[in-house]
Design an enzyme around this catalytic site. Structure first.
Site, PDB file in Angstrom:
ATOM      1  N   GLY A 127       0.773  -1.214   0.124  1.00  0.00           N
ATOM      2  CA  GLY A 127      -0.029   0.180  -0.082  1.00  0.00           C
ATOM      3  C   GLY A 127       0.891   1.247   0.119  1.00  0.00           C
ATOM      4  O   GLY A 127       2.120   1.166  -0.060  1.00  0.00           O
ATOM      5  N   LYS A 147       0.700  -6.519   8.521  1.00  0.00           N
ATOM      6  CA  LYS A 147       1.040  -5.455   7.757  1.00  0.00           C
ATOM      7  C   LYS A 147       2.167  -4.614   8.493  1.00  0.00           C
ATOM      8  O   LYS A 147       1.971  -4.440   9.829  1.00  0.00           O
ATOM      9  CB  LYS A 147      -0.198  -4.511   7.784  1.00  0.00           C
ATOM     10  CG  LYS A 147      -0.124  -3.340   6.925  1.00  0.00           C
ATOM     11  CD  LYS A 147      -1.696  -2.725   6.603  1.00  0.00           C
ATOM     12  CE  LYS A 147      -1.553  -1.465   6.179  1.00  0.00           C
ATOM     13  NZ  LYS A 147      -3.085  -1.000   5.712  1.00  0.00           N
ATOM     14  N   GLU A 196      -6.695 -10.140   9.986  1.00  0.00           N
ATOM     15  CA  GLU A 196      -7.409 -11.182   9.534  1.00  0.00           C
ATOM     16  C   GLU A 196      -6.966 -11.442   7.972  1.00  0.00           C
ATOM     17  O   GLU A 196      -7.002 -10.353   7.443  1.00  0.00           O
ATOM     18  CB  GLU A 196      -8.814 -11.149   9.309  1.00  0.00           C
ATOM     19  CG  GLU A 196      -9.734 -12.098   9.113  1.00  0.00           C
ATOM     20  CD  GLU A 196     -11.419 -11.624   8.873  1.00  0.00           C
ATOM     21  OE1 GLU A 196     -11.960 -12.791   8.576  1.00  0.00           O
ATOM     22  OE2 GLU A 196     -11.414 -10.640   9.384  1.00  0.00           O
ATOM     23  N   ALA A 198      -7.535 -12.326   4.512  1.00  0.00           N
ATOM     24  CA  ALA A 198      -8.534 -12.318   3.497  1.00  0.00           C
ATOM     25  C   ALA A 198      -8.208 -13.171   2.299  1.00  0.00           C
ATOM     26  O   ALA A 198      -7.554 -12.463   1.517  1.00  0.00           O
ATOM     27  CB  ALA A 198      -9.080 -11.137   3.048  1.00  0.00           C
ATOM     28  N   ASP A 241     -14.975   5.997   3.553  1.00  0.00           N
ATOM     29  CA  ASP A 241     -13.990   5.640   2.279  1.00  0.00           C
ATOM     30  C   ASP A 241     -14.227   4.226   1.448  1.00  0.00           C
ATOM     31  O   ASP A 241     -13.617   3.432   1.313  1.00  0.00           O
ATOM     32  CB  ASP A 241     -12.411   5.711   2.697  1.00  0.00           C
ATOM     33  CG  ASP A 241     -11.530   5.856   1.598  1.00  0.00           C
ATOM     34  OD1 ASP A 241     -12.079   6.140   0.592  1.00  0.00           O
ATOM     35  OD2 ASP A 241     -10.249   5.607   1.897  1.00  0.00           O
ATOM     36  N   ASP A 259      -9.424  -0.907   5.793  1.00  0.00           N
ATOM     37  CA  ASP A 259      -8.978   0.315   5.542  1.00  0.00           C
ATOM     38  C   ASP A 259      -9.974   1.489   6.271  1.00  0.00           C
ATOM     39  O   ASP A 259     -10.711   2.344   5.823  1.00  0.00           O
ATOM     40  CB  ASP A 259      -9.035   0.973   4.107  1.00  0.00           C
ATOM     41  CG  ASP A 259      -7.618   0.534   3.482  1.00  0.00           C
ATOM     42  OD1 ASP A 259      -6.686   1.263   3.964  1.00  0.00           O
ATOM     43  OD2 ASP A 259      -7.602  -0.278   2.614  1.00  0.00           O
TER      44      ASP A 259
HETATM   45  P1  ATP Z   1      -3.739   2.097   0.902  1.00  0.00           P
HETATM   46  O1  ATP Z   1      -2.226   2.425   1.371  1.00  0.00           O
HETATM   47  O2  ATP Z   1      -4.158   3.437   0.353  1.00  0.00           O
HETATM   48  O3  ATP Z   1      -4.414   1.598   2.186  1.00  0.00           O
HETATM   49  P2  ATP Z   1      -3.724  -0.482   0.195  1.00  0.00           P
HETATM   50  O4  ATP Z   1      -5.314  -0.745   0.979  1.00  0.00           O
HETATM   51  O5  ATP Z   1      -3.685  -1.176  -0.940  1.00  0.00           O
HETATM   52  O6  ATP Z   1      -3.482   0.809  -0.024  1.00  0.00           O
HETATM   53  P3  ATP Z   1      -2.623  -2.048   2.308  1.00  0.00           P
HETATM   54  O7  ATP Z   1      -3.850  -1.981   3.258  1.00  0.00           O
HETATM   55  O8  ATP Z   1      -1.220  -1.914   3.053  1.00  0.00           O
HETATM   56  O9  ATP Z   1      -2.503  -0.885   1.015  1.00  0.00           O
HETATM   57  O10 ATP Z   1      -2.556  -3.375   1.456  1.00  0.00           O
HETATM   58  C1  ATP Z   1      -1.874  -3.696   0.509  1.00  0.00           C
HETATM   59  C2  ATP Z   1      -2.294  -4.741  -0.191  1.00  0.00           C
HETATM   60  O11 ATP Z   1      -2.155  -5.883   0.325  1.00  0.00           O
HETATM   61  C3  ATP Z   1      -3.799  -4.592  -0.741  1.00  0.00           C
HETATM   62  O12 ATP Z   1      -4.344  -4.065  -1.650  1.00  0.00           O
HETATM   63  C4  ATP Z   1      -4.355  -6.292  -0.806  1.00  0.00           C
HETATM   64  O13 ATP Z   1      -4.095  -6.771  -1.878  1.00  0.00           O
HETATM   65  C5  ATP Z   1      -3.232  -6.658   0.361  1.00  0.00           C
HETATM   66  N1  ATP Z   1      -3.881  -7.017   1.420  1.00  0.00           N
HETATM   67  C6  ATP Z   1      -3.771  -6.100   2.633  1.00  0.00           C
HETATM   68  N2  ATP Z   1      -4.347  -6.732   3.602  1.00  0.00           N
HETATM   69  C7  ATP Z   1      -4.690  -7.806   3.450  1.00  0.00           C
HETATM   70  C8  ATP Z   1      -5.387  -8.972   4.142  1.00  0.00           C
HETATM   71  N3  ATP Z   1      -5.773  -8.931   5.234  1.00  0.00           N
HETATM   72  N4  ATP Z   1      -5.637 -10.079   3.607  1.00  0.00           N
HETATM   73  C9  ATP Z   1      -5.035 -10.505   2.186  1.00  0.00           C
HETATM   74  N5  ATP Z   1      -4.627  -9.243   1.482  1.00  0.00           N
HETATM   75  C10 ATP Z   1      -4.435  -8.284   2.202  1.00  0.00           C
HETATM   76 MG    MG Z   2      -5.706  -0.388   2.205  1.00  0.00          MG
END
Ligand code: ATP
Ligand code: MG
Length: 390
Positions: A127, A147, A196, A198, A241, A259
């Protein structure tokens, strides 16, 4: 998930030794994990300072809830302000229930969360501020998503408060359609969120791949969204959001709202940092001078209307140049293609209403003909998304 992967993943990162977390403790607690000695030593400086909510109970709870969504519903926050521990109502710490699930059979629950507890697997995504990895808690085998946020990047982006808020809010939410945050910990450079997992990833990717969803699928998703929002709004959380990028999909195809970074943030901050993603902004948040008090949780209803439209049509209803998108939102200027069913059209039109008070309430959405047609069988909701009662 080889231990080597874990080391490789983190070897380029310099880690400050932390007095609070000696290698001895790491080894004692996790000595059983295969090949973990070098890893434990390498990581011994990583897990460290704890916030109040990072108590063993949190992880225990997480482990307990893995296989049983209903267990999530029995969770309550302990009243002591200082403790922040999360407990379940019907769990006897030493009692018989330990036998009811194999996850309870771990010899000891560690007192603090730290990186050495996890085996890190493949990257799940990246992200703006964090990287997310598949991870497994060593002693229980509990699979989660870890994360990793770098404090320096959060500081540069001026989003520390936002992250803190996100953690505060998300760790108190328990609903099958809301992504769980089981706990968090940090070291000198990074913050780790135990989320969790996903299993089917981002809803956005599914939507792009399928271009648009069939009506039955879209209505199932919207019913689950309505259930999740009902739960959130009851807890006085507005998400603010809602969009496909912020929705993940669980292993059974159920959706998980994630998010919560904007969930209690002033729209002014939001607009500065979110240019380019105007599509889901409700009209009341585009009004000049719209402050925190000038709009309500009904903003999420508007976004739900945009979401319903995008699920069924494959693009957002006000997609245009930024200036035109804003103009069209403030006039609710959109048209719904003929291939969309009359029932779905009706729901979209009742959500995309300029006056927030006149938008169809969540209760009514759940009884709307389009939802009932696809999601209710023999008087029972078939989306598996009944509202979670805390
Ligand atoms: P932002 O920084 O704008 O929130 P983002 O939502 O893509 O961007 P992250 O929440 O850091 O950033 O997650 C990055 C990516 O990792 C997500 O887009 C998703 O594909 C994957 N991801 C995040 N959390 C999970 C989860 N709990 N289970 C499975 N995949 C996840
Ligand atoms: Mg995100």
């Amino acid at each position: 998930m080889a231990t080597r992967t874990l080391e490789a993943r983190f070897e380029h990162l310099s880690v400050k030794e932390d007095k609070n977390n000696s290698g001895e403790r790491t080894e004692r607690t996790y000595g059983k994990a295969k090949g973990s000695i070098s890893t434990a030593a390498a990581l011994s400086g990583l897990g460290s300072s704890q916030s109040n909510s990072n108590r063993a109970q949190l992880l225990k709870l997480a482990l307990q809830n893995t296989n049983d969504n209903k267990a999530n519903m029995n969770v309550t926050q302990s009243p002591g302000k200082g403790s922040g521990a999360v407990v379940t109502r019907n769990t006897d710490e030493n009692g018989d229930q330990r036998k009811s699930t194999t996850l309870y059979d771990q010899p000891s629950v560690p007192r603090e969360l730290h990186l050495g507890m996890f085996e890190i697997g493949k990257p799940l995504g990246k992200g703006k501020f964090g990287r997310v990895y598949l991870a497994k808690e060593r002693s229980s085998g509990f699979v989660c998503a870890l994360k990793v946020l770098h404090k320096s990047e959060l500081q540069q982006g001026g989003v520390q408060k936002q992250v803190r808020r996100e953690i505060e809010i998300q760790s108190n939410l328990r609903h099958p359609n809301v992504l769980r945050l089981y706990g968090h910990f940090h070291d000198s450079k990074r913050i780790f969120l135990i989320l969790e997992f996903a299993g089917r990833g981002e809803l956005y990717k599914h939507l792009r791949k399928e271009h648009r969803f069939p009506e039955w699928k879209a209505s199932m998703y919207i019913a689950q969204m309505a259930a999740a929002l009902k739960y959130l709004h009851k807890k006085h959380v507005m998400h603010r959001d809602i969009k496909p990028e912020n929705i993940l999909v669980g292993i059974h195809g159920e959706i998980k709202i994630s998010d919560f970074g904007w969930s209690v943030h002033a729209p002014n901050n939001r607009r500065q940092t979110m240019c380019g993603t105007l599509d889901y902004l409700p009209p009341e948040m585009l009004k000049p001078g719209s402050g925190d008090n000038t709009y309500s949780e009904k903003v999420d209803l508007w976004s739900l209307g945009v979401l319903t439209y995008e699920f069924l049509v494959g693009e957002a209803p006000f997609e245009d140049t930024p200036v035109m998108t804003q103009r069209r939102i403030t006039r609710a200027d959109m048209s719904i293609p003929a291939f969309v069913s009359p029932e779905a059209k009706d729901l979209i039109k009742r959500l995309l209403v300029l006056d927030p008070e006149k938008r169809i309430p969540l209760d009514e959405i759940q009884r709307h003909p389009w939802i009932v047609k696809h999601c209710v069988k023999d008087g029972k909701r078939s989306s598996g998304s009944k509202e979670g009662k805390p």
